[in-house]
Design a protein around this motif. Structure first.
Motif, PDB file in Angstrom:
ATOM      1  N   ALA A  68      -5.974   0.546   2.698  1.00 56.64           N
ATOM      2  CA  ALA A  68      -7.011   0.016   3.582  1.00 56.64           C
ATOM      3  C   ALA A  68      -8.372   0.657   3.375  1.00 56.64           C
ATOM      4  O   ALA A  68      -9.365   0.195   3.956  1.00 56.64           O
ATOM      5  CB  ALA A  68      -6.583   0.194   5.043  1.00 56.64           C
ATOM      6  N   THR A  69      -8.473   1.695   2.559  1.00 58.49           N
ATOM      7  CA  THR A  69      -9.773   2.314   2.325  1.00 58.49           C
ATOM      8  C   THR A  69     -10.730   1.377   1.589  1.00 58.49           C
ATOM      9  O   THR A  69     -11.935   1.660   1.526  1.00 58.49           O
ATOM     10  CB  THR A  69      -9.627   3.617   1.517  1.00 58.49           C
ATOM     11  OG1 THR A  69      -8.923   3.337   0.288  1.00 58.49           O
ATOM     12  CG2 THR A  69      -8.842   4.654   2.311  1.00 58.49           C
ATOM     13  N   VAL A 122      -2.860  -7.351   4.098  1.00 58.00           N
ATOM     14  CA  VAL A 122      -1.640  -7.815   4.766  1.00 58.00           C
ATOM     15  C   VAL A 122      -0.635  -8.333   3.742  1.00 58.00           C
ATOM     16  O   VAL A 122       0.570  -8.070   3.837  1.00 58.00           O
ATOM     17  CB  VAL A 122      -1.972  -8.901   5.808  1.00 58.00           C
ATOM     18  CG1 VAL A 122      -0.694  -9.559   6.317  1.00 58.00           C
ATOM     19  CG2 VAL A 122      -2.750  -8.310   6.975  1.00 58.00           C
ATOM     20  N   VAL A 123      -1.119  -9.058   2.756  1.00 56.23           N
ATOM     21  CA  VAL A 123      -0.229  -9.538   1.694  1.00 56.23           C
ATOM     22  C   VAL A 123       0.404  -8.358   0.964  1.00 56.23           C
ATOM     23  O   VAL A 123       1.599  -8.368   0.648  1.00 56.23           O
ATOM     24  CB  VAL A 123      -0.996 -10.437   0.708  1.00 56.23           C
ATOM     25  CG1 VAL A 123      -0.109 -10.838  -0.468  1.00 56.23           C
ATOM     26  CG2 VAL A 123      -1.516 -11.681   1.411  1.00 56.23           C
ATOM     27  N   HIS A 128       4.946  -5.168  -0.532  1.00 56.41           N
ATOM     28  CA  HIS A 128       5.295  -3.809  -0.959  1.00 56.41           C
ATOM     29  C   HIS A 128       5.523  -2.857   0.206  1.00 56.41           C
ATOM     30  O   HIS A 128       5.634  -1.646  -0.004  1.00 56.41           O
ATOM     31  CB  HIS A 128       4.204  -3.258  -1.882  1.00 56.41           C
ATOM     32  CG  HIS A 128       4.009  -4.079  -3.116  1.00 56.41           C
ATOM     33  ND1 HIS A 128       4.903  -4.070  -4.179  1.00 56.41           N
ATOM     34  CD2 HIS A 128       3.032  -4.953  -3.465  1.00 56.41           C
ATOM     35  CE1 HIS A 128       4.470  -4.888  -5.128  1.00 56.41           C
ATOM     36  NE2 HIS A 128       3.343  -5.442  -4.716  1.00 56.41           N
ATOM     37  N   LYS A 129       5.570  -3.370   1.420  1.00 54.50           N
ATOM     38  CA  LYS A 129       5.901  -2.609   2.619  1.00 54.50           C
ATOM     39  C   LYS A 129       4.828  -1.574   2.957  1.00 54.50           C
ATOM     40  O   LYS A 129       3.746  -1.576   2.418  1.00 54.50           O
ATOM     41  CB  LYS A 129       7.290  -1.959   2.462  1.00 54.50           C
ATOM     42  CG  LYS A 129       8.378  -2.972   2.068  1.00 54.50           C
ATOM     43  CD  LYS A 129       8.344  -4.207   2.943  1.00 54.50           C
ATOM     44  CE  LYS A 129       9.311  -5.281   2.463  1.00 54.50           C
ATOM     45  NZ  LYS A 129       9.135  -6.562   3.197  1.00 54.50           N
ATOM     46  N   LEU A 130       5.177  -0.675   3.874  1.00 54.59           N
ATOM     47  CA  LEU A 130       4.192   0.254   4.423  1.00 54.59           C
ATOM     48  C   LEU A 130       3.773   1.303   3.398  1.00 54.59           C
ATOM     49  O   LEU A 130       4.522   1.596   2.463  1.00 54.59           O
ATOM     50  CB  LEU A 130       4.775   0.948   5.650  1.00 54.59           C
ATOM     51  CG  LEU A 130       5.092   0.059   6.855  1.00 54.59           C
ATOM     52  CD1 LEU A 130       5.784   0.879   7.933  1.00 54.59           C
ATOM     53  CD2 LEU A 130       3.828  -0.589   7.401  1.00 54.59           C
TER      54      LEU A 130
END
Length: 303
Positions: A68-69, A122-123, A128-130
């Motif tokens: 998210a950066t 989000v995709v 690829h999960k968290l």
């Protein structure tokens, strides 16, 4: 990425100065606030326009390593737009109109790019999960542009109602439309922020349940995004008078204070012991600098 932190921090100085000195009728304050805001815009635009280009032109990213950066360079324009609304509140005439119009342009630029990047992120989470425990706190970062954009569009609506009936007389109802639209869009984006806030809390709690979450400077990502959500909720209370928003903002504010105490104490303690400066596992954050003609390998191939 750190370039985006400069205009965001500078915005705090500008808004605090206007908020504190406005009641004292300091004659030089509006002019100083306007000058500082213009300087802030330069840094915000430099971050928003230059850094994404460098990311797309000089680096290679594996999709599973995206975090998210990526949002950090574009958020400053949204933050600057909210500061513009506050600066416009101490001006009138063509100056106030110009500040509000520029702020709307900054808001649209930052929100548009942020929503694209959030969708992309989000995709990545779905496929690829968290993120790993070392960077799981970064899931709070998208809450920042959502909360701040909701807060900014509400503030701009209030100022549009004040300045546009006189500033743009050929558009008779523009101020009223933008004021209503500011509340409506602010409420919609605030609702989206609730979803992300909840998802981020679930993500951190789930990761902590599965194993330890090591402390690092990334924990500061808890503070600003959550604070923008509080600002948005507080502005909704100002516009509607509904006690629900006031209670929500007050409750989360208490939580932010507690989080800040935890993070600042953790920063001091781990810095004192030296743990804060030890290298962490950053293989999931690996960025490969592009070299023309070079084959791009996956992380598995580079092991």
């Amino acid at each position: 990425m750190p370039l985006g932190a400069v205009p965001m921090a500078f915005t705090t100085v500008i808004t605090s100065m206007v908020t504190i000195l406005a009641s004292y009728e300091v004659t030089w304050m509006p002019t100083l606030a306007l000058v500082l805001w213009c300087i802030n815009i330069v840094f915000a635009l430099l971050s928003c326009l230059a850094i994404p280009f460098l990311i797309t032109s000089h680096q290679k990213h594996a999709f599973e390593n995206v975090n998210a950066t990526l949002l950090l360079p574009v958020v400053p324009t949204v933050v600057a737009s909210s500061a513009g609304a506050i600066v416009a509140s101490v001006h009138s005439g063509t100056t106030a109109v110009a500040v509000v119009l520029i702020s709307y342009a900054l808001w649209a630029m930052g929100v548009g790019i942020s929503l694209m990047l959030i969708t992309f992120y989000v995709v990545r989470l779905i496929l690829h999960k968290l993120p790993p425990p070392e960077t799981i706190i970064s899931v709070f970062i998208p809450l920042g542009p959502l909360g701040q954009s909701s807060y900014a569009i509400q503030l701009l609506g209030v100022q549009a109602l004040r300045v546009f009936p006189d500033g743009l007389s050929q558009m008779t109802y523009l101020g009223e439309v933008l004021h209503s639209l500011g509340f409506f869009l602010g409420l919609l984006i605030w609702s989206l922020a609730i979803w992300w806030f909840t998802h981020a809390i679930y993500s951190v709690l789930y990761t902590r349940f599965c194993g330890p979450v090591p402390f690092n400077l990334g924990w500061w990502a808890l503070i600003f995004p959550t604070g923008t959500f509080v600002s948005s909720s507080g502005e909704l209370w100002d516009l509607t008078g509904y006690t629900f928003f006031r209670i929500l903002a007050s409750t989360i504010t208490v939580g932010i204070v507690l989080l800040w105490i935890v993070v600042i104490l953790g920063t001091i303690c781990f810095a004192w012991t030296g743990e804060l400066f030890k290298p962490i596992n950053t293989r999931h954050l690996e960025v490969h600098t592009y070299v023309e003609g070079e084959d791009v390998q996956s992380p598995e191939q580079r092991v």
